[in-house]
Design a protein around this motif. Structure first.
Motif, PDB file in Angstrom:
ATOM      1  N   ALA A 177      -7.482  61.912 -18.795  1.00  0.00           N
ATOM      2  CA  ALA A 177      -8.381  60.781 -18.563  1.00  0.00           C
ATOM      3  C   ALA A 177      -8.475  59.885 -19.786  1.00  0.00           C
ATOM      4  N   ASP A 178      -8.222  60.430 -20.974  1.00  0.00           N
ATOM      5  CA  ASP A 178      -8.313  59.618 -22.172  1.00  0.00           C
ATOM      6  C   ASP A 178      -7.216  58.574 -22.246  1.00  0.00           C
ATOM      7  N   ASP A 179      -6.157  58.748 -21.427  1.00  0.00           N
ATOM      8  CA  ASP A 179      -5.068  57.773 -21.417  1.00  0.00           C
ATOM      9  C   ASP A 179      -5.447  56.490 -20.685  1.00  0.00           C
ATOM     10  N   ILE A 180      -6.536  56.526 -19.925  1.00  0.00           N
ATOM     11  CA  ILE A 180      -6.965  55.347 -19.177  1.00  0.00           C
ATOM     12  C   ILE A 180      -7.811  54.470 -20.079  1.00  0.00           C
ATOM     13  N   VAL A 181      -7.400  53.246 -20.240  1.00  0.00           N
ATOM     14  CA  VAL A 181      -8.151  52.314 -21.059  1.00  0.00           C
ATOM     15  C   VAL A 181      -9.068  51.518 -20.149  1.00  0.00           C
ATOM     16  N   PRO A 182     -10.389  51.613 -20.304  1.00  0.00           N
ATOM     17  CA  PRO A 182     -11.307  50.871 -19.442  1.00  0.00           C
ATOM     18  C   PRO A 182     -11.057  49.373 -19.537  1.00  0.00           C
ATOM     19  N   GLN A 183     -11.142  48.717 -18.399  1.00  0.00           N
ATOM     20  CA  GLN A 183     -10.943  47.274 -18.383  1.00  0.00           C
ATOM     21  C   GLN A 183     -12.190  46.586 -18.915  1.00  0.00           C
ATOM     22  N   THR A 184     -12.019  45.718 -19.839  1.00  0.00           N
ATOM     23  CA  THR A 184     -13.138  44.975 -20.419  1.00  0.00           C
ATOM     24  C   THR A 184     -13.096  43.534 -19.928  1.00  0.00           C
ATOM     25  N   ALA A 185     -14.216  42.858 -20.165  1.00  0.00           N
ATOM     26  CA  ALA A 185     -14.297  41.455 -19.746  1.00  0.00           C
ATOM     27  C   ALA A 185     -13.477  40.616 -20.706  1.00  0.00           C
ATOM     28  N   GLY A 186     -12.200  40.551 -20.473  1.00  0.00           N
ATOM     29  CA  GLY A 186     -11.289  39.827 -21.348  1.00  0.00           C
ATOM     30  C   GLY A 186     -10.995  38.427 -20.857  1.00  0.00           C
ATOM     31  N   ILE A 187      -9.774  37.982 -21.171  1.00  0.00           N
ATOM     32  CA  ILE A 187      -9.376  36.617 -20.831  1.00  0.00           C
ATOM     33  C   ILE A 187      -9.428  36.387 -19.328  1.00  0.00           C
ATOM     34  N   TRP A 188      -8.917  37.363 -18.564  1.00  0.00           N
ATOM     35  CA  TRP A 188      -8.902  37.202 -17.100  1.00  0.00           C
ATOM     36  C   TRP A 188     -10.312  37.013 -16.567  1.00  0.00           C
ATOM     37  N   TYR A 189     -11.238  37.818 -17.032  1.00  0.00           N
ATOM     38  CA  TYR A 189     -12.602  37.772 -16.506  1.00  0.00           C
ATOM     39  C   TYR A 189     -13.261  36.421 -16.816  1.00  0.00           C
ATOM     40  N   HIS A 190     -13.110  35.971 -18.042  1.00  0.00           N
ATOM     41  CA  HIS A 190     -13.728  34.700 -18.432  1.00  0.00           C
ATOM     42  C   HIS A 190     -13.066  33.522 -17.716  1.00  0.00           C
ATOM     43  N   LYS A 191     -11.758  33.616 -17.510  1.00  0.00           N
ATOM     44  CA  LYS A 191     -11.065  32.565 -16.780  1.00  0.00           C
ATOM     45  C   LYS A 191     -11.529  32.514 -15.336  1.00  0.00           C
ATOM     46  N   LYS A 192     -11.645  33.667 -14.714  1.00  0.00           N
ATOM     47  CA  LYS A 192     -12.102  33.732 -13.331  1.00  0.00           C
ATOM     48  C   LYS A 192     -13.546  33.265 -13.207  1.00  0.00           C
ATOM     49  N   ARG A 193     -14.374  33.626 -14.190  1.00  0.00           N
ATOM     50  CA  ARG A 193     -15.765  33.172 -14.198  1.00  0.00           C
ATOM     51  C   ARG A 193     -15.843  31.655 -14.332  1.00  0.00           C
ATOM     52  N   SER A 194     -14.972  31.092 -15.175  1.00  0.00           N
ATOM     53  CA  SER A 194     -14.933  29.644 -15.343  1.00  0.00           C
ATOM     54  C   SER A 194     -14.510  28.961 -14.046  1.00  0.00           C
ATOM     55  N   GLU A 195     -13.525  29.537 -13.356  1.00  0.00           N
ATOM     56  CA  GLU A 195     -13.083  28.981 -12.079  1.00  0.00           C
ATOM     57  C   GLU A 195     -14.218  28.997 -11.059  1.00  0.00           C
ATOM     58  N   ALA A 196     -14.964  30.072 -11.021  1.00  0.00           N
ATOM     59  CA  ALA A 196     -16.078  30.178 -10.080  1.00  0.00           C
ATOM     60  C   ALA A 196     -17.163  29.153 -10.395  1.00  0.00           C
ATOM     61  N   GLU A 197     -17.464  28.967 -11.671  1.00  0.00           N
ATOM     62  CA  GLU A 197     -18.491  28.000 -12.052  1.00  0.00           C
ATOM     63  C   GLU A 197     -18.065  26.577 -11.731  1.00  0.00           C
ATOM     64  N   LYS A 198     -16.786  26.261 -11.984  1.00  0.00           N
ATOM     65  CA  LYS A 198     -16.288  24.923 -11.658  1.00  0.00           C
ATOM     66  C   LYS A 198     -16.310  24.695 -10.152  1.00  0.00           C
ATOM     67  N   ALA A 199     -15.923  25.702  -9.388  1.00  0.00           N
ATOM     68  CA  ALA A 199     -15.946  25.579  -7.931  1.00  0.00           C
ATOM     69  C   ALA A 199     -17.369  25.400  -7.427  1.00  0.00           C
ATOM     70  N   GLU A 200     -18.306  26.144  -8.025  1.00  0.00           N
ATOM     71  CA  GLU A 200     -19.708  26.029  -7.607  1.00  0.00           C
ATOM     72  C   GLU A 200     -20.254  24.634  -7.915  1.00  0.00           C
ATOM     73  N   LEU A 201     -19.918  24.107  -9.080  1.00  0.00           N
ATOM     74  CA  LEU A 201     -20.358  22.763  -9.452  1.00  0.00           C
ATOM     75  C   LEU A 201     -19.779  21.722  -8.504  1.00  0.00           C
ATOM     76  N   ARG A 202     -18.495  21.872  -8.168  1.00  0.00           N
ATOM     77  CA  ARG A 202     -17.856  20.926  -7.252  1.00  0.00           C
ATOM     78  C   ARG A 202     -18.468  21.030  -5.860  1.00  0.00           C
ATOM     79  N   ILE A 203     -18.849  22.215  -5.457  1.00  0.00           N
ATOM     80  CA  ILE A 203     -19.484  22.402  -4.143  1.00  0.00           C
ATOM     81  C   ILE A 203     -20.797  21.635  -4.085  1.00  0.00           C
ATOM     82  N   GLU A 204     -21.587  21.709  -5.163  1.00  0.00           N
ATOM     83  CA  GLU A 204     -22.855  20.980  -5.201  1.00  0.00           C
ATOM     84  C   GLU A 204     -22.610  19.475  -5.155  1.00  0.00           C
ATOM     85  N   GLU A 205     -21.583  19.001  -5.858  1.00  0.00           N
ATOM     86  CA  GLU A 205     -21.257  17.572  -5.834  1.00  0.00           C
ATOM     87  C   GLU A 205     -20.841  17.135  -4.437  1.00  0.00           C
ATOM     88  N   LEU A 206     -20.026  17.944  -3.778  1.00  0.00           N
ATOM     89  CA  LEU A 206     -19.565  17.606  -2.433  1.00  0.00           C
ATOM     90  C   LEU A 206     -20.720  17.608  -1.440  1.00  0.00           C
TER      91      LEU A 206
END
Length: 305
Positions: A177-206
């Motif tokens: 089990a020690d060979d498994i590296v837990p996934q952290t909130a890295g580049i992918w997570y922040h990028k996906k979060r940014s995409e969600a926030e931009k989409a949410e903002l655009r939804i409100e504008e629309l």
């Protein structure tokens, strides 16, 4: 006396004015119809983009929720294996990333996976893939969250089994089990979060744009001056054309001996012309009136608040 030509003259003049009014109303209706079509097309475009952005937002949030849920499951994996209820594990004072109702759904999925892993027989456990996950489970749990939870559970079982028996089958079949590296909130997570926030903002504008165009569509349903114009058109047709023609027909049969009918026809004609000019003058004043109303509202105490 013969007033036939007089009545025909009034009818002819009225018909000319009616043609002008009718042309104005027809052009206005055509313009309104064109504006309405443009607004409807714009609303359709907004709705299409809104559907697309909503779908993108939901997909991004689902991936983020799944990642957060996996982090929660990973941090509480021992309690998951012990088949603990979400009510025991979920603690609001720890400020979890996900809402209780959302986390409950993922926790139940993880519990079902855990139960299925425990019920595997020896042959099914021995047949593993490159991640040391039983193939029967890898083929079933293609979803990223389910697969990662499955992988984490089997390695946690291995870890616990090693503590009890270093020669167990799990210990030989699965990686440490020690060979498994837990996934952290890295580049992918922040990028996906940014995409969600931009989409949410655009939804409100629309949504705001759609609301504005819906209001314009409601205003087009009740165009200013159209009912009045049609009323004048009908009145002018009856009083300025039909009535003089009837009078001319009667005069050709029964000669009028007084000016009563010609005067009435002339009054009707003059009244219709007057109403028409008043109507056109009011059309020119609409814009100024609207501006004055807007200025009054902005200067009012309520408007300043």
């Amino acid at each position: 006396m013969d007033y036939t030509s007089f009545f025909y003259s009034i009818a002819g003049c009225s018909a000319t004015i009616i043609a002008i009014i009718g042309g104005f109303i027809a052009s206005k209706l055509i313009s309104i119809s064109a504006d309405r079509d443009k607004i409807l097309d714009k609303i359709k475009e907004i709705e299409d983009e809104l559907d697309m952005k909503t779908r993108q937002y939901n997909e991004a949030m689902e991936e983020l929720n799944a990642d957060d849920a996996f982090g929660f499951v990973r941090d509480n994996i021992s309690m998951l294996i012990e088949n603990k209820s979400i009510d025991v594990v979920y603690k609001t004072e720890e400020k979890p990333c996900l809402d209780y109702n959302v986390m409950e759904k993922y926790w139940r999925r993880a519990l079902d996976i855990c139960k299925e892993i425990v019920n595997l027989d020896e042959d099914e456990i021995s047949n593993v893939n490159s991640d040391k996950v039983p193939v029967i489970l890898a083929n079933k749990y293609v979803n990223d969250f389910d697969y990662r939870v499955c992988e984490k559970i089997v390695h946690e079982i291995e870890k616990n089994t090693k503590k009890r028996n270093s020669n167990s089958f799990f210990a030989n079949s699965l990686i440490d089990a020690d060979d498994i590296v837990p996934q952290t909130a890295g580049i992918w997570y922040h990028k996906k979060r940014s995409e969600a926030e931009k989409a949410e903002l655009r939804i409100e504008e629309l949504k705001f744009e759609k609301k504005q165009y819906e209001e314009k569509k409601r205003q087009i349903k009740k165009p200013k001056g159209m009912k009045s114009g049609l009323s004048i058109f009908v009145a002018f047709s009856i009083l300025g054309v039909i009535f003089p023609l009837i009078c001319a027909l009667k005069n050709s049969i029964y000669k009028f001996e007084n000016l009563c009918m010609p005067i009435v026809a002339l009054i009707f004609f003059g009244g219709c012309i007057f109403i028409t000019f008043v109507y056109l003058a009011l059309l020119l004043r609409w814009k100024n009136v609207d501006m004055e109303v807007t200025r009054h509202e902005s200067n009012s105490p309520e408007g300043k608040l």
